[in-house]
Design a protein around this motif. Structure first.
Motif, PDB file in Angstrom:
ATOM      1  N   ALA A 437       1.634  53.841  18.913  1.00  0.00           N
ATOM      2  CA  ALA A 437       2.558  53.414  19.434  1.00  0.00           C
ATOM      3  C   ALA A 437       3.559  52.155  18.615  1.00  0.00           C
ATOM      4  O   ALA A 437       4.356  51.961  18.083  1.00  0.00           O
ATOM      5  CB  ALA A 437       3.484  52.958  20.391  1.00  0.00           C
ATOM      6  N   ASP A 438       2.565  50.949  18.357  1.00  0.00           N
ATOM      7  CA  ASP A 438       1.944  49.813  17.947  1.00  0.00           C
ATOM      8  C   ASP A 438       2.631  50.191  15.971  1.00  0.00           C
ATOM      9  O   ASP A 438       3.477  49.194  15.914  1.00  0.00           O
ATOM     10  CB  ASP A 438       1.129  48.974  18.581  1.00  0.00           C
ATOM     11  CG  ASP A 438       1.315  48.528  19.921  1.00  0.00           C
ATOM     12  OD1 ASP A 438       2.568  49.039  19.919  1.00  0.00           O
ATOM     13  OD2 ASP A 438       0.805  47.952  19.876  1.00  0.00           O
ATOM     14  N   LEU A 439       1.749  51.449  15.374  1.00  0.00           N
ATOM     15  CA  LEU A 439       1.697  51.076  13.900  1.00  0.00           C
ATOM     16  C   LEU A 439       3.172  51.902  13.867  1.00  0.00           C
ATOM     17  O   LEU A 439       3.772  51.706  12.446  1.00  0.00           O
ATOM     18  CB  LEU A 439       0.322  51.661  13.943  1.00  0.00           C
ATOM     19  CG  LEU A 439      -0.358  50.775  13.950  1.00  0.00           C
ATOM     20  CD1 LEU A 439      -1.838  51.892  13.589  1.00  0.00           C
ATOM     21  CD2 LEU A 439      -0.258  49.932  12.666  1.00  0.00           C
ATOM     22  N   ILE A 440       3.491  53.187  14.801  1.00  0.00           N
ATOM     23  CA  ILE A 440       4.413  53.616  14.049  1.00  0.00           C
ATOM     24  C   ILE A 440       6.472  53.483  14.477  1.00  0.00           C
ATOM     25  O   ILE A 440       6.616  53.189  13.582  1.00  0.00           O
ATOM     26  CB  ILE A 440       4.213  55.144  14.418  1.00  0.00           C
ATOM     27  CG1 ILE A 440       2.887  55.978  13.919  1.00  0.00           C
ATOM     28  CG2 ILE A 440       5.613  55.841  13.848  1.00  0.00           C
ATOM     29  CD1 ILE A 440       2.483  57.384  14.444  1.00  0.00           C
ATOM     30  N   GLN A 441       5.772  52.520  15.504  1.00  0.00           N
ATOM     31  CA  GLN A 441       7.141  52.085  15.909  1.00  0.00           C
ATOM     32  C   GLN A 441       7.686  53.090  16.741  1.00  0.00           C
ATOM     33  O   GLN A 441       9.742  52.869  16.490  1.00  0.00           O
ATOM     34  CB  GLN A 441       8.213  51.466  15.151  1.00  0.00           C
ATOM     35  CG  GLN A 441       6.902  49.522  14.009  1.00  0.00           C
ATOM     36  CD  GLN A 441       7.387  48.352  16.071  1.00  0.00           C
ATOM     37  OE1 GLN A 441       8.174  48.908  16.406  1.00  0.00           O
ATOM     38  NE2 GLN A 441       6.197  48.344  16.480  1.00  0.00           N
ATOM     39  N   LEU A 442       7.408  54.402  17.264  1.00  0.00           N
ATOM     40  CA  LEU A 442       8.241  55.249  18.148  1.00  0.00           C
ATOM     41  C   LEU A 442       6.966  55.506  19.654  1.00  0.00           C
ATOM     42  O   LEU A 442       6.042  55.033  19.431  1.00  0.00           O
ATOM     43  CB  LEU A 442       7.628  56.568  17.391  1.00  0.00           C
ATOM     44  CG  LEU A 442       8.890  56.802  16.663  1.00  0.00           C
ATOM     45  CD1 LEU A 442       8.693  58.039  15.675  1.00  0.00           C
ATOM     46  CD2 LEU A 442      10.135  56.785  16.674  1.00  0.00           C
ATOM     47  N   PRO A 443       8.480  55.743  20.405  1.00  0.00           N
ATOM     48  CA  PRO A 443       7.258  56.068  21.821  1.00  0.00           C
ATOM     49  C   PRO A 443       6.609  57.375  21.871  1.00  0.00           C
ATOM     50  O   PRO A 443       6.635  57.814  20.880  1.00  0.00           O
ATOM     51  CB  PRO A 443       8.491  56.259  22.941  1.00  0.00           C
ATOM     52  CG  PRO A 443       9.551  55.432  21.823  1.00  0.00           C
ATOM     53  CD  PRO A 443       9.466  55.664  20.952  1.00  0.00           C
ATOM     54  N   VAL A 444       4.967  57.394  22.171  1.00  0.00           N
ATOM     55  CA  VAL A 444       4.131  57.807  22.208  1.00  0.00           C
ATOM     56  C   VAL A 444       3.670  58.820  23.550  1.00  0.00           C
ATOM     57  O   VAL A 444       3.909  58.271  24.592  1.00  0.00           O
ATOM     58  CB  VAL A 444       2.806  57.421  21.231  1.00  0.00           C
ATOM     59  CG1 VAL A 444       1.428  58.770  21.875  1.00  0.00           C
ATOM     60  CG2 VAL A 444       3.207  56.979  20.357  1.00  0.00           C
ATOM     61  N   ASP A 488       6.657  43.115  18.991  1.00  0.00           N
ATOM     62  CA  ASP A 488       6.556  41.620  18.446  1.00  0.00           C
ATOM     63  C   ASP A 488       5.632  41.617  17.032  1.00  0.00           C
ATOM     64  O   ASP A 488       5.339  42.013  16.111  1.00  0.00           O
ATOM     65  CB  ASP A 488       5.248  41.120  18.939  1.00  0.00           C
ATOM     66  CG  ASP A 488       5.030  39.337  18.328  1.00  0.00           C
ATOM     67  OD1 ASP A 488       4.044  39.399  17.901  1.00  0.00           O
ATOM     68  OD2 ASP A 488       5.675  38.407  19.130  1.00  0.00           O
ATOM     69  N   LEU A 489       7.287  41.262  15.511  1.00  0.00           N
ATOM     70  CA  LEU A 489       6.326  41.266  14.472  1.00  0.00           C
ATOM     71  C   LEU A 489       5.104  40.004  14.392  1.00  0.00           C
ATOM     72  O   LEU A 489       4.568  40.999  12.871  1.00  0.00           O
ATOM     73  CB  LEU A 489       7.842  39.991  13.763  1.00  0.00           C
ATOM     74  CG  LEU A 489       8.577  40.801  13.788  1.00  0.00           C
ATOM     75  CD1 LEU A 489      10.210  39.989  13.169  1.00  0.00           C
ATOM     76  CD2 LEU A 489       8.783  41.626  12.852  1.00  0.00           C
ATOM     77  N   ASP A 490       5.035  39.796  14.554  1.00  0.00           N
ATOM     78  CA  ASP A 490       3.052  38.790  14.428  1.00  0.00           C
ATOM     79  C   ASP A 490       2.081  39.671  14.944  1.00  0.00           C
ATOM     80  O   ASP A 490       1.425  40.282  13.846  1.00  0.00           O
ATOM     81  CB  ASP A 490       3.000  37.373  14.874  1.00  0.00           C
ATOM     82  CG  ASP A 490       3.891  36.693  14.788  1.00  0.00           C
ATOM     83  OD1 ASP A 490       4.308  36.807  13.660  1.00  0.00           O
ATOM     84  OD2 ASP A 490       3.847  35.585  15.580  1.00  0.00           O
ATOM     85  N   HIS A 491       2.063  40.575  15.422  1.00  0.00           N
ATOM     86  CA  HIS A 491       1.406  41.660  16.589  1.00  0.00           C
ATOM     87  C   HIS A 491       1.065  42.385  15.337  1.00  0.00           C
ATOM     88  O   HIS A 491       0.590  43.675  14.703  1.00  0.00           O
ATOM     89  CB  HIS A 491       1.496  42.280  17.715  1.00  0.00           C
ATOM     90  CG  HIS A 491       0.420  43.346  17.892  1.00  0.00           C
ATOM     91  ND1 HIS A 491      -0.383  42.885  18.569  1.00  0.00           N
ATOM     92  CD2 HIS A 491       0.791  44.843  18.265  1.00  0.00           C
ATOM     93  CE1 HIS A 491      -0.901  43.385  18.905  1.00  0.00           C
ATOM     94  NE2 HIS A 491      -0.140  44.925  18.839  1.00  0.00           N
ATOM     95  N   ARG A 492       2.788  42.781  14.608  1.00  0.00           N
ATOM     96  CA  ARG A 492       3.194  44.296  13.882  1.00  0.00           C
ATOM     97  C   ARG A 492       2.231  44.102  12.514  1.00  0.00           C
ATOM     98  O   ARG A 492       1.428  44.401  11.474  1.00  0.00           O
ATOM     99  CB  ARG A 492       4.169  44.482  13.542  1.00  0.00           C
ATOM    100  CG  ARG A 492       4.379  45.541  12.859  1.00  0.00           C
ATOM    101  CD  ARG A 492       5.333  46.144  12.675  1.00  0.00           C
ATOM    102  NE  ARG A 492       5.857  47.285  12.327  1.00  0.00           N
ATOM    103  CZ  ARG A 492       5.240  48.452  11.498  1.00  0.00           C
ATOM    104  NH1 ARG A 492       4.363  48.969  12.550  1.00  0.00           N
ATOM    105  NH2 ARG A 492       5.376  49.523  10.763  1.00  0.00           N
TER     106      ARG A 492
END
Length: 514
Positions: A437-444, A488-492
């Motif tokens: 979810a964090d990498l694709i930026q979509l709800p899983v 969060d941009l830093d996390h991404r």
């Protein structure tokens, strides 16, 4: 004992067999499970003994009835979901197989496949299709112009077998050979040999089926595979007849047969165009509903028939990776973990993998990397590396590869997704779902693990009147949890850096076996 009726769902995977008894609410009221025994008689071979498989299937079906405390008379219909591209040949006269099942993971024909890919015959086929596409702009010819056979296709593994198995060669001279994937063989055996068919979703996944004209393609004939050995292609809710009463004491209607990925799509109710589902089982499979249109089809994506039910046809585009659940099995076999439940704990005890990366290439690296001769291994191990770092690196590799496959699929089939549905045994891992979810930026949206069984149960139930219409099954929501992306941009940035480093690491493992 209740006299209510039920639907039975038989799911034959690569590593597991499962039979579930499903009620009208879509709930499993009884089930049985067994492992598929895989055989490795020689290097690169992965086989299944048909007699062992048959015995396991009948045993788990009977045990599921016992677990549900019902009789075979209460089964309204049986749905069968099967692994794809695993095939067998057997005698038309005696019913005896000429060999074990050759699974989709078998690599013995790889040198032969490479030889055919480089042959003048394949060059002529590609060049001719390219020229036709140049003038007609038809997608069908563009797909053939970019054709590259892989070990996942049945086509050349079957051709290799026909060229190397003397028993089959003799039987061909007297028209005594029948070919089939798991669905064909099982239906033929369950019905006492009276039916010789394959469902359209399994046929579509062989690499020998034309999804445009909806029949066996010119490919088998072009490479001299006898048409006489091919079964009839039928709909998923075809009248498959009954399971012989010799087996369960009463005849039981076979209401549906589907490939596992199509059944999983149906079970997740991915009925709308651009619905996207990811199954994380033995391998990773990304499937996009493309409705009545064929999209994609080059550079590692495949247009397939998802299902044809009640005369309605639905296509999907698929992109896949070969190693997923097999990595969990490997970690168990090597002692890296003692229980899969550890995988939900260990990765979160450390901040990151501390520069350790794992390359999952037991069956080579699938598209978009596309390197069949790659090696599997760790890189970046240091004196202070812990087991937790290694385990996290393995789990991250599953997600990193899935993200690359997702990018490949969306580059050919651009769409706006509201969420991604995931199912399969590996999707039970929270770390994997959240990282995806964090990498694709979509709800899983994680669904029940057994979507293939539920999907084929839905089709079998609809074909037998157990459920009246799709509306009834749409009310059955199997969503377990939704993983929201961390924006969060830093996390991404940190995650994207790790993905980039992993891609660099894969370069070190490419072509190791060349």
């Amino acid at each position: 004992m209740s006299r209510d009726s039920y639907v039975a769902a038989l799911d034959i995977g690569t590593t597991t067999l499962r039979c579930q008894i499903i009620d009208k609410n879509g709930e499993c009221v009884g089930s049985a499970f067994d492992k598929v025994k895989l055989h490795y008689p020689e290097v690169n071979s992965v086989e299944i003994d048909p007699n062992e498989l048959w015995e396991s299937i009948i045993t788990i079906m009977k045990n599921s009835l016992i677990d549900a405390n019902i009789s075979a008379k209460q089964i309204k219909s049986v749905g069968i979901s099967t692994q794809r591209a695993t095939f067998i040949t057997w005698s038309r006269k005696t019913g005896k197989p000429f060999h074990n099942f050759i699974t989709w993971k078998d690599l013995r024909a790889w040198d032969y496949i490479n030889k055919i890919n480089r042959s003048w015959k394949t060059w002529f086929l590609r060049t001719g299709s390219f020229l036709v596409h140049l003038f007609t702009r038809q997608l069908k010819f563009n797909i053939v112009a970019n054709l590259k056979f892989t070990s996942a296709h049945v086509t050349l593994r079957l051709l290799w077998l026909l060229r190397t198995n003397e028993s089959i060669q003799k039987a061909l001279t007297v028209d005594d050979v029948m070919f089939g994937t798991v669905d064909t063989w099982l239906v033929n055996r369950l019905t006492g040999g009276s039916l010789y068919v394959t469902d359209i979703s399994n046929a579509s996944a062989t690499g020998m089926f034309d999804p445009f004209s909806l029949c066996w393609s010119i490919i088998p004939k072009y490479y001299n595979i006898p048409v006489s050995i091919m079964p009839q292609v039928v709909d998923n809710d075809y009248d498959f007849g009954n399971i012989s009463s010799d087996i369960f004491g009463v005849p039981i209607k076979i209401g549906a047969v589907m490939s596992d990925q199509s059944a999983s799509m149906y079970g997740s109710c991915s009925f709308k165009e651009d619905d996207l589902k990811i199954t994380m089982g033995t391998g990773v499979f990304l499937n996009l509903n493309t409705a009545q249109c064929i999209r994609g089809g080059i550079h590692g994506t495949y247009p397939l028939v998802s299902w044809r039910v009640n005369n309605g046809l639905t296509y999907m585009t698929e992109a896949s990776g070969s190693d997923c659940g097999s990595l969990v099995e490997w970690m168990l076999a090597t002692g890296l973990i003692s229980n899969p439940k550890e995988l939900n704990i260990m990765p979160n005890t450390i901040r990151n993998s501390s520069g350790v990366y794992f390359i999952p290439a037991f069956s080579g690296l699938s598209p978009p990397i596309s390197n069949e001769n790659a090696a599997t291994g760790f890189i970046g191990i240091k004196p202070d590396t812990k087991k937790e770092h290694m385990i996290r690196a393995v789990l991250e590799s599953i997600v990193f590869k899935t993200v690359l496959v997702y990018d490949l699929l969306t580059s050919q089939c651009p769409s706006k997704f509201s969420c991604i549905k995931v199912d399969g045994g590996v999707s039970r891992n929270n770390f994997i779902c959240q990282l995806l979810a964090d990498l694709i930026q979509l709800p899983v949206k994680r669904l029940s693990a057994e979507m293939a069984a539920l999907g084929v149960a839905f089709v079998a139930g609809l074909s037998s009147g157990f459920w009246k219409n799709k509306g009834e099954i749409l009310e059955i929501d199997k969503t377990e949890v939704v993983f929201q992306p961390n924006d969060d941009l830093d996390h991404r940035k940190e995650l994207l850096f790790e993905l980039e480093q992993w891609q660099k690491a894969t370069d070190r493992f490419k072509s190791w076996y060349q």
